[in-house]
Design a protein around this motif. Structure first.
Motif, PDB file in Angstrom:
ATOM      1  N   PHE A 123    -121.984  12.116 -14.772  1.00 53.91           N
ATOM      2  CA  PHE A 123    -121.475  13.392 -15.286  1.00 53.91           C
ATOM      3  C   PHE A 123    -122.093  13.731 -16.460  1.00 53.91           C
ATOM      4  CE2 PHE A 123    -117.527  12.383 -12.386  1.00 53.91           C
ATOM      5  CZ  PHE A 123    -117.694  13.543 -11.490  1.00 53.91           C
ATOM      6  N   THR A 124    -122.348  12.848 -17.243  1.00 58.10           N
ATOM      7  CA  THR A 124    -122.757  13.050 -18.709  1.00 58.10           C
ATOM      8  C   THR A 124    -124.136  13.605 -18.500  1.00 58.10           C
ATOM      9  OG1 THR A 124    -121.534  11.367 -19.922  1.00 58.10           O
ATOM     10  CG2 THR A 124    -123.814  12.248 -20.952  1.00 58.10           C
ATOM     11  N   HIS A 125    -124.903  12.872 -17.656  1.00 63.39           N
ATOM     12  CA  HIS A 125    -126.453  13.664 -17.150  1.00 63.39           C
ATOM     13  C   HIS A 125    -126.437  14.920 -16.579  1.00 63.39           C
ATOM     14  CE1 HIS A 125    -130.416  13.752 -16.054  1.00 63.39           C
ATOM     15  NE2 HIS A 125    -130.203  13.695 -14.635  1.00 63.39           N
ATOM     16  N   LEU A 126    -125.419  15.003 -15.660  1.00 58.06           N
ATOM     17  CA  LEU A 126    -125.263  16.100 -14.631  1.00 58.06           C
ATOM     18  C   LEU A 126    -125.062  17.537 -15.459  1.00 58.06           C
ATOM     19  CD1 LEU A 126    -123.895  15.066 -11.420  1.00 58.06           C
ATOM     20  CD2 LEU A 126    -125.937  15.794 -11.491  1.00 58.06           C
ATOM     21  N   LEU A 127    -123.991  17.270 -16.255  1.00 55.80           N
ATOM     22  CA  LEU A 127    -123.167  18.296 -17.086  1.00 55.80           C
ATOM     23  C   LEU A 127    -124.263  18.784 -18.356  1.00 55.80           C
ATOM     24  CD1 LEU A 127    -119.610  17.629 -16.871  1.00 55.80           C
ATOM     25  CD2 LEU A 127    -120.788  18.887 -15.285  1.00 55.80           C
TER      26      LEU A 127
END
Length: 246
Positions: free
Chosen positions: A233-237
């Motif tokens: 999620f850190t990467h995607l967001l």
């Protein structure tokens, strides 16, 4: 084994069609594909060709490409897909099953509409699946139709099924195999592909490769995601925010 091999011979003039440029389909045309286990899974990203191949097998076997059981009226009157039109099936006992069209094709995209239409008809299920959830309807159909030797083709059946329902589907797979039937399934499910002693073909830019469950890319992704979802999620967001500022 009902189906042991598939191959395809197409005219040179048709080889430039986009469908035949998909790496997995292109490899199938050149080399064919052998089935050595009573249950086979095709796994790959969207657009990798797994559903295309399963659909073509269904057409060549005489099943409706929209889904349904063998022997349905008008099935053979519909135009086949380019791959379905050239696909050849081979198997020692295949002629018997081709004659009687023993089997079923479950296609997640069109399944619910078709299942609603035939509910209550002779040879089908008596329950009204419109009064059920998608998952309950799927299981009702599978438990009713998957009960005799035949060729059973499934395209992403997990789409409407919960974790527990997928486990029930696995027990149906085992029943089919014990009866002498065969299952070919296109899926994104790490649960279904863990079926013991199944053959798994992974479709990607390199074509078609037989792999073990442990080496499947989707198993690796799910394992890493479940272990630490925050990393994904850190990467995607953060990527989404950067794109939003462009």
């Amino acid at each position: 084994m009902i189906l042991q091999e598939i191959s395809c011979s197409i005219k040179e003039t048709k080889k430039n069609q986009w469908l035949f440029q998909i790496p997995a389909v292109n490899q199938l045309i050149k080399e064919g594909l052998r089935f050595q286990k009573p249950i086979t899974f095709f796994v790959g990203e969207n657009g990798s060709g797994k559903s295309t191949i399963v659909e073509a097998v269904a057409e060549s076997y005489g099943l409706d490409a929209h889904g349904g059981r063998g022997g349905r009226k008008y099935v053979n009157d519909r135009p086949k897909t380019p791959l379905g039109a050239c696909l050849k099936l081979k198997g020692i006992h295949l002629s018997h099953y081709l004659k009687h069209r023993k089997g079923y094709f479950l296609r997640a995209e069109t399944a619910f509409g078709y299942m609603s239409f035939v509910s209550g008809m002779p040879g089908y299920w008596k329950e009204n699946i419109q009064e059920m959830s998608h998952g309950e309807g799927f299981l009702t159909v599978l438990e009713t139709m998957f009960h005799e030797p035949g060729l059973y083709l499934l395209d992403e059946p997990e789409a409407a099924l919960s974790f527990q329902s997928c486990l029930r589907l696995i027990t149906l797979f085992q029943q089919i195999i014990k009866s002498g039937g065969q299952v070919i399934c296109a899926t994104h499910s790490p649960l279904l592909t863990a079926f013991p002693n199944a053959d798994i073909f992974e479709l990607n830019d390199g074509g078609v490769n037989k792999v073990t469950w442990q080496d499947l890319a989707l198993v690796d992704h799910w394992r890493r995601f479940l272990d630490n979802p925050s990393t994904y999620f850190t990467h995607l967001l953060s990527t989404a925010e950067e794109d939003g500022h462009d």
